[in-house]
Design a protein around this motif. Structure first.
Motif, PDB file in Angstrom:
ATOM      1  N   UNK A  81       0.872  -1.174   0.000  1.00  0.00           N
ATOM      2  CA  UNK A  81       0.000   0.000   0.000  1.00  0.00           C
ATOM      3  C   UNK A  81       0.906   1.219   0.000  1.00  0.00           C
ATOM      4  N   UNK A  82       0.847   1.969  -1.094  1.00  0.00           N
ATOM      5  CA  UNK A  82       1.800   3.071  -1.274  1.00  0.00           C
ATOM      6  C   UNK A  82       1.393   4.328  -0.517  1.00  0.00           C
ATOM      7  N   UNK A  83       2.341   5.226  -0.408  1.00  0.00           N
ATOM      8  CA  UNK A  83       2.135   6.510   0.271  1.00  0.00           C
ATOM      9  C   UNK A  83       0.969   7.256  -0.383  1.00  0.00           C
ATOM     10  N   UNK A  84       0.175   7.944   0.427  1.00  0.00           N
ATOM     11  CA  UNK A  84      -0.998   8.700  -0.013  1.00  0.00           C
ATOM     12  C   UNK A  84      -2.129   7.817  -0.528  1.00  0.00           C
ATOM     13  N   UNK A  85      -2.092   6.516  -0.247  1.00  0.00           N
ATOM     14  CA  UNK A  85      -3.159   5.606  -0.650  1.00  0.00           C
ATOM     15  C   UNK A  85      -4.050   5.295   0.545  1.00  0.00           C
ATOM     16  N   UNK A  86      -5.350   5.336   0.344  1.00  0.00           N
ATOM     17  CA  UNK A  86      -6.342   4.958   1.349  1.00  0.00           C
ATOM     18  C   UNK A  86      -6.882   3.588   0.959  1.00  0.00           C
ATOM     19  N   UNK A  87      -6.587   2.570   1.754  1.00  0.00           N
ATOM     20  CA  UNK A  87      -7.096   1.221   1.527  1.00  0.00           C
ATOM     21  C   UNK A  87      -8.127   0.951   2.609  1.00  0.00           C
ATOM     22  N   UNK A  88      -9.401   0.821   2.230  1.00  0.00           N
ATOM     23  CA  UNK A  88     -10.481   0.630   3.195  1.00  0.00           C
ATOM     24  C   UNK A  88     -11.125  -0.727   2.979  1.00  0.00           C
ATOM     25  N   UNK A  89     -11.348  -1.435   4.085  1.00  0.00           N
ATOM     26  CA  UNK A  89     -11.933  -2.772   4.023  1.00  0.00           C
ATOM     27  C   UNK A  89     -13.040  -2.865   5.065  1.00  0.00           C
ATOM     28  N   UNK A  90     -14.257  -3.172   4.617  1.00  0.00           N
ATOM     29  CA  UNK A  90     -15.379  -3.260   5.550  1.00  0.00           C
ATOM     30  C   UNK A  90     -15.601  -4.684   6.046  1.00  0.00           C
ATOM     31  N   UNK A  91     -14.730  -5.610   5.662  1.00  0.00           N
ATOM     32  CA  UNK A  91     -14.789  -6.993   6.150  1.00  0.00           C
ATOM     33  C   UNK A  91     -13.447  -7.335   6.797  1.00  0.00           C
ATOM     34  N   UNK A  92     -13.207  -8.603   7.070  1.00  0.00           N
ATOM     35  CA  UNK A  92     -11.966  -9.036   7.725  1.00  0.00           C
ATOM     36  C   UNK A  92     -10.769  -8.950   6.781  1.00  0.00           C
ATOM     37  N   UNK A  93      -9.597  -8.733   7.367  1.00  0.00           N
ATOM     38  CA  UNK A  93      -8.322  -8.912   6.666  1.00  0.00           C
ATOM     39  C   UNK A  93      -7.646 -10.112   7.306  1.00  0.00           C
ATOM     40  N   UNK A  94      -7.358 -11.132   6.487  1.00  0.00           N
ATOM     41  CA  UNK A  94      -6.670 -12.335   6.951  1.00  0.00           C
ATOM     42  C   UNK A  94      -5.366 -12.422   6.170  1.00  0.00           C
ATOM     43  N   UNK A  95      -4.260 -12.294   6.876  1.00  0.00           N
ATOM     44  CA  UNK A  95      -2.950 -12.207   6.234  1.00  0.00           C
ATOM     45  C   UNK A  95      -2.080 -13.404   6.591  1.00  0.00           C
ATOM     46  N   UNK A  96      -1.729 -14.200   5.571  1.00  0.00           N
ATOM     47  CA  UNK A  96      -0.731 -15.262   5.709  1.00  0.00           C
ATOM     48  C   UNK A  96       0.515 -14.908   4.902  1.00  0.00           C
ATOM     49  N   UNK A  97       0.466 -13.791   4.180  1.00  0.00           N
ATOM     50  CA  UNK A  97       1.575 -13.360   3.337  1.00  0.00           C
ATOM     51  C   UNK A  97       2.324 -12.202   3.966  1.00  0.00           C
ATOM     52  N   UNK A  98       2.453 -11.118   3.204  1.00  0.00           N
ATOM     53  CA  UNK A  98       3.194  -9.952   3.684  1.00  0.00           C
ATOM     54  C   UNK A  98       2.474  -8.674   3.233  1.00  0.00           C
ATOM     55  N   UNK A  99       2.270  -7.759   4.176  1.00  0.00           N
ATOM     56  CA  UNK A  99       1.676  -6.465   3.877  1.00  0.00           C
ATOM     57  C   UNK A  99       2.704  -5.382   4.197  1.00  0.00           C
ATOM     58  N   UNK A 100       3.035  -4.568   3.180  1.00  0.00           N
ATOM     59  CA  UNK A 100       3.882  -3.393   3.348  1.00  0.00           C
ATOM     60  C   UNK A 100       2.965  -2.178   3.319  1.00  0.00           C
ATOM     61  N   UNK A 101       3.035  -1.333   4.327  1.00  0.00           N
ATOM     62  CA  UNK A 101       2.122  -0.206   4.390  1.00  0.00           C
ATOM     63  C   UNK A 101       2.862   1.108   4.585  1.00  0.00           C
ATOM     64  N   UNK A 102       2.795   1.978   3.571  1.00  0.00           N
ATOM     65  CA  UNK A 102       3.247   3.353   3.729  1.00  0.00           C
ATOM     66  C   UNK A 102       2.072   4.316   3.540  1.00  0.00           C
ATOM     67  N   UNK A 103       0.880   3.767   3.372  1.00  0.00           N
ATOM     68  CA  UNK A 103      -0.331   4.567   3.215  1.00  0.00           C
ATOM     69  C   UNK A 103      -1.198   4.470   4.455  1.00  0.00           C
ATOM     70  N   UNK A 104      -2.526   4.375   4.243  1.00  0.00           N
ATOM     71  CA  UNK A 104      -3.485   4.292   5.340  1.00  0.00           C
ATOM     72  C   UNK A 104      -4.419   3.112   5.109  1.00  0.00           C
ATOM     73  N   UNK A 105      -4.570   2.274   6.133  1.00  0.00           N
ATOM     74  CA  UNK A 105      -5.541   1.180   6.113  1.00  0.00           C
ATOM     75  C   UNK A 105      -6.683   1.563   7.037  1.00  0.00           C
ATOM     76  N   UNK A 106      -7.912   1.544   6.516  1.00  0.00           N
ATOM     77  CA  UNK A 106      -9.117   1.761   7.311  1.00  0.00           C
ATOM     78  C   UNK A 106      -9.841   0.429   7.413  1.00  0.00           C
ATOM     79  N   UNK A 107     -10.024  -0.057   8.632  1.00  0.00           N
ATOM     80  CA  UNK A 107     -10.588  -1.394   8.830  1.00  0.00           C
ATOM     81  C   UNK A 107     -11.814  -1.324   9.730  1.00  0.00           C
ATOM     82  N   UNK A 108     -12.922  -1.877   9.246  1.00  0.00           N
ATOM     83  CA  UNK A 108     -14.171  -1.886  10.007  1.00  0.00           C
ATOM     84  C   UNK A 108     -14.412  -3.217  10.712  1.00  0.00           C
ATOM     85  N   UNK A 109     -13.590  -4.211  10.457  1.00  0.00           N
ATOM     86  CA  UNK A 109     -13.825  -5.523  11.046  1.00  0.00           C
ATOM     87  C   UNK A 109     -12.550  -6.051  11.693  1.00  0.00           C
TER      88      UNK A 109
END
Length: 77
Positions: free
Chosen positions: A23-51
């Motif tokens: 997730x790159x800089x200045x990016x808004x990643x929004x998820x209204x369900x679950x995030x299930x991670x078995x891999x790799x998440x690189x975050x320089x942006x913003x994650x909005x999570x409702x679950x």
């Protein structure tokens, strides 16, 4: 997968063992369900999570943020 700009998902996100989500800089990643991670998440942006966040992989925050904005109890693993 490399994300730029804004993305809103209303479905569960499940990253497999070798999957990478960047997730790159200045990016808004929004998820209204679950995030299930078995891999790799690189975050320089913003994650909005409702679950829930289930992290059995790697999460590398760098300069990014995560906002937990659900109105019910959210579980983080």
């Amino acid at each position: 997968m490399f994300l730029i700009n804004t993305m809103l998902l209303q479905a569960q996100i499940r990253l497999g063992q070798n999957a990478v989500l960047a997730i790159s800089e200045d990016t808004q990643f929004s998820c209204s369900a679950d995030i299930i991670n078995y891999g790799c998440i690189f975050n320089t942006g913003t994650i909005n999570l409702w679950n829930n966040w289930i992290n059995n992989g790697e999460f590398i925050s760098l300069a990014g943020t995560i906002n937990f904005i659900g109105n019910q109890l959210q579980h983080v693993n």
